[in-house]
Design a protein around this motif. Structure first.
Motif, mmCIF file in Angstrom:
data_model
loop_
_atom_site.group_PDB
_atom_site.id
_atom_site.type_symbol
_atom_site.label_atom_id
_atom_site.label_comp_id
_atom_site.label_asym_id
_atom_site.label_seq_id
_atom_site.Cartn_x
_atom_site.Cartn_y
_atom_site.Cartn_z
ATOM 1 N N LEU A 106 42.297 -13.928 -22.201
ATOM 2 C CA LEU A 106 41.012 -14.389 -22.692
ATOM 3 C C LEU A 106 41.029 -14.168 -24.207
ATOM 4 C CD1 LEU A 106 37.533 -13.809 -21.116
ATOM 5 C CD2 LEU A 106 37.841 -13.766 -23.579
ATOM 6 N N TYR A 107 40.925 -15.270 -24.967
ATOM 7 C CA TYR A 107 41.148 -15.215 -26.406
ATOM 8 C C TYR A 107 39.886 -15.627 -27.170
ATOM 9 C CZ TYR A 107 45.902 -15.312 -24.580
ATOM 10 O OH TYR A 107 47.047 -15.044 -23.868
ATOM 11 N N PHE A 108 39.509 -14.803 -28.152
ATOM 12 C CA PHE A 108 38.380 -15.109 -29.033
ATOM 13 C C PHE A 108 38.925 -15.796 -30.281
ATOM 14 C CE2 PHE A 108 36.922 -11.666 -26.357
ATOM 15 C CZ PHE A 108 35.609 -12.011 -26.067
ATOM 16 N N GLU A 109 38.534 -17.054 -30.467
ATOM 17 C CA GLU A 109 39.096 -17.883 -31.537
ATOM 18 C C GLU A 109 38.248 -17.901 -32.808
ATOM 19 O OE1 GLU A 109 42.183 -19.803 -30.900
ATOM 20 O OE2 GLU A 109 42.096 -18.194 -29.408
ATOM 21 N N GLY A 110 36.995 -17.402 -32.745
ATOM 22 C CA GLY A 110 36.123 -17.419 -33.909
ATOM 23 C C GLY A 110 35.590 -18.813 -34.200
ATOM 24 N N TYR A 111 34.998 -18.976 -35.403
ATOM 25 C CA TYR A 111 34.496 -20.288 -35.821
ATOM 26 C C TYR A 111 35.678 -21.237 -36.019
ATOM 27 C CZ TYR A 111 29.678 -18.819 -36.783
ATOM 28 O OH TYR A 111 28.379 -18.381 -36.669
ATOM 29 N N GLN A 112 35.677 -22.335 -35.286
ATOM 30 C CA GLN A 112 36.732 -23.334 -35.394
ATOM 31 C C GLN A 112 36.130 -24.717 -35.158
ATOM 32 O OE1 GLN A 112 39.789 -22.502 -36.254
ATOM 33 N NE2 GLN A 112 39.662 -20.290 -35.951
ATOM 34 N N ASP A 113 36.834 -25.728 -35.643
ATOM 35 C CA ASP A 113 36.492 -27.092 -35.253
ATOM 36 C C ASP A 113 36.895 -27.228 -33.788
ATOM 37 O OD1 ASP A 113 36.302 -29.792 -34.729
ATOM 38 O OD2 ASP A 113 37.109 -30.410 -36.663
ATOM 39 N N PRO A 114 35.934 -27.496 -32.879
ATOM 40 C CA PRO A 114 36.260 -27.466 -31.446
ATOM 41 C C PRO A 114 37.075 -28.655 -30.946
ATOM 42 C CG PRO A 114 33.986 -28.122 -31.743
ATOM 43 C CD PRO A 114 34.503 -27.767 -33.105
ATOM 44 N N GLN A 115 37.265 -29.699 -31.766
ATOM 45 C CA GLN A 115 37.883 -30.929 -31.268
ATOM 46 C C GLN A 115 39.264 -30.695 -30.657
ATOM 47 O OE1 GLN A 115 37.617 -34.515 -33.662
ATOM 48 N NE2 GLN A 115 35.880 -33.687 -34.789
ATOM 49 N N GLU A 116 40.092 -29.907 -31.334
ATOM 50 C CA GLU A 116 41.434 -29.653 -30.808
ATOM 51 C C GLU A 116 41.367 -28.900 -29.477
ATOM 52 O OE1 GLU A 116 44.268 -30.965 -31.917
ATOM 53 O OE2 GLU A 116 42.949 -32.034 -33.297
ATOM 54 N N TYR A 117 40.377 -28.043 -29.342
ATOM 55 C CA TYR A 117 40.215 -27.298 -28.088
ATOM 56 C C TYR A 117 39.722 -28.220 -26.977
ATOM 57 C CZ TYR A 117 40.793 -23.147 -30.965
ATOM 58 O OH TYR A 117 41.303 -22.196 -31.815
ATOM 59 N N TYR A 118 38.824 -29.162 -27.316
ATOM 60 C CA TYR A 118 38.388 -30.149 -26.333
ATOM 61 C C TYR A 118 39.587 -30.968 -25.823
ATOM 62 C CZ TYR A 118 33.525 -29.565 -28.051
ATOM 63 O OH TYR A 118 32.296 -29.081 -28.398
ATOM 64 N N LYS A 119 40.460 -31.342 -26.752
ATOM 65 C CA LYS A 119 41.607 -32.182 -26.398
ATOM 66 C C LYS A 119 42.538 -31.488 -25.410
ATOM 67 C CE LYS A 119 41.917 -34.823 -30.728
ATOM 68 N NZ LYS A 119 42.749 -35.067 -31.929
ATOM 69 N N GLU A 120 42.791 -30.209 -25.624
ATOM 70 C CA GLU A 120 43.816 -29.532 -24.825
ATOM 71 C C GLU A 120 43.271 -28.810 -23.598
ATOM 72 O OE1 GLU A 120 45.544 -26.924 -27.728
ATOM 73 O OE2 GLU A 120 44.193 -25.259 -27.214
ATOM 74 N N SER A 121 41.963 -28.548 -23.559
ATOM 75 C CA SER A 121 41.387 -27.791 -22.439
ATOM 76 C C SER A 121 41.069 -28.707 -21.267
ATOM 77 C CB SER A 121 40.116 -27.059 -22.883
ATOM 78 O OG SER A 121 40.400 -26.145 -23.920
#
Length: 400
Positions: A281-296
């Protein structure tokens, strides 16, 4: 049209939902030839650069929103820019509504549009659903007893006072606005019920816009769960997500969970994860979520209440399947249960885990829902939503 968005913080899309929506709307309306100005009360502390979508200004008094200083500043702006419409994006603080109303008293030709970014009874839901949080009470019997006393006090006394306060505030917002914009038809019905008045002519429903993304290849998806949002015990209740993952992570060693966002309780949640020895379980902090949407593959939401939860609609546009507690009015607009995600009765943890495991273990089901999610998300496409906004604003000003 000359339009002023009034908000608490600058419209940095990385800050939160209201800022993201304001940024998106102002950028698109500017592209369509309108003169857009964003006027904010304060600079936020977030150090995340962004390109402003339009002209950005700040009120001189950062402490008291409805001050004479701020009113003079706003009136000068109305006169110099020939403002047609003020869109009050922060109606949850009545000082913003009062400032708009006072400006209209001096410039009665301007129109006031007030979006409600929270459910009318969100504060009640937040309190009601946030007693007996085990991670906050840490097994301390004294804390549990205090929680029980506060729980009784809330149900016997405070809830009734809150209902009266909400009724009064809603009536004030409606009375001082030319149009009140709700995020769903269900929320509009709630407002009509709470106020007890025939106010339909002042109400309308427009969902939040997203930039639809449809070029998603299923093979790019990882065995990854996702959460995007503030890290808090209040409405978001990240402790529920941690508890759910704790109960299934050992059975799913090839899956990971990414938490994107930050907030006042991030350190507390990280300590919980370390103390409980929760893995992957990883805390990524403030990020642009688009890349996470793509891969999740799956996005999870366990909030006590929400307004719209734009992250679910955004994630769907990338083929990320949502699963969420049915704790707010707009959720049925975003998720059709069993078709493009799962809606879980609040707060049935065992059922949430069951549906989540079904998605994680059935690749064919997940891919089918992913395709449905992409298709469903198009109803919140930027062009469609901004068309609705443009039609609303034009109807108030008679400008084309």
């Amino acid at each position: 049209m000359n339009i002023c968005f009034l908000s608490y913080r600058e419209n940095n899309p990385y800050i939160g939902g209201i800022e993201n929506v304001t940024y998106t709307l102002s950028k698109e309306l500017t592209k369509r030839g309108h003169n857009i100005i964003c006027l904010s009360q304060i600079h936020s502390q977030i150090d995340k650069p962004y390109a402003p979508a339009c002209k950005e200004l700040f009120l001189p008094n950062h402490e008291q929103i409805n001050s004479k200083e701020n009113l003079n500043f706003l009136c000068k702006l109305i006169k110099e820019e020939d403002i047609d419409i003020i869109i009050n994006q922060y109606s949850t603080t009545l000082g913003f509504c009062e400032l708009c109303h006072n400006a209209k008293q001096l410039y009665n030709n301007i129109k006031i549009v007030t979006p409600l970014h929270l459910e009318p009874e969100q504060s009640i839901k937040g309190i009601k659903n946030n007693f007996f949080i085990k991670y906050k009470n840490e097994g301390n019997i004294k804390n549990w007893i205090i929680d029980f006393i506060l729980f009784l006090k809330f149900h016997l006394y405070k809830k009734k006072r809150l209902h009266k306060k909400i009724n009064k505030e809603l009536n004030y917002i409606i009375a001082t606005s030319d149009k009140v914009v709700l995020l769903s038809n269900n929320t509009q019905k709630d407002v009509e019920r709470i106020t007890g008045k025939e106010c339909k002519e002042k109400l309308c429903s427009i969902g939040n816009p997203i930039k639809t993304y449809t070029d998603v290849k299923q093979t790019r998806k990882k065995k990854q769960l996702l959460y995007v949002g503030r890290l808090e015990f209040g409405l978001k209740r990240i402790d529920r997500i941690i508890d759910i993952w704790k109960k299934i992570e050992k059975e799913n060693p090839d899956w990971t969970f990414k938490i994107v966002g930050d907030g006042p309780y991030r350190q507390d949640f990280e300590e919980i994860v370390n103390k409980e020895k929760i893995e992957r379980l990883y805390f990524e902090g403030y990020q642009d979520p688009q890349e996470y949407y793509k891969e999740s593959s799956i996005i999870c939401l366990t909030s006590s209440s929400e307004s719209f939860a734009i992250v679910l609609a955004e994630a769907q546009s990338y083929g990320c399947v949502p699963i969420a507690y049915n704790s707010y009015n707009a959720l049925p607009d975003i998720i059709t249960d069993g078709y493009n995600g799962y809606v879980i009765p609040s707060f049935k943890q065992n059922l949430f885990i069951d549906r989540l495991q079904m998605l994680m273990n059935d690749n064919e089901l997940r891919c089918s829902m992913s395709r449905n999610a992409i298709e469903h998300s198009k109803k919140f496409g930027l062009g469609i939503i901004v068309d609705k906004w443009e039609q609303l604003l034009q109807s108030l000003t008679n400008k084309c």
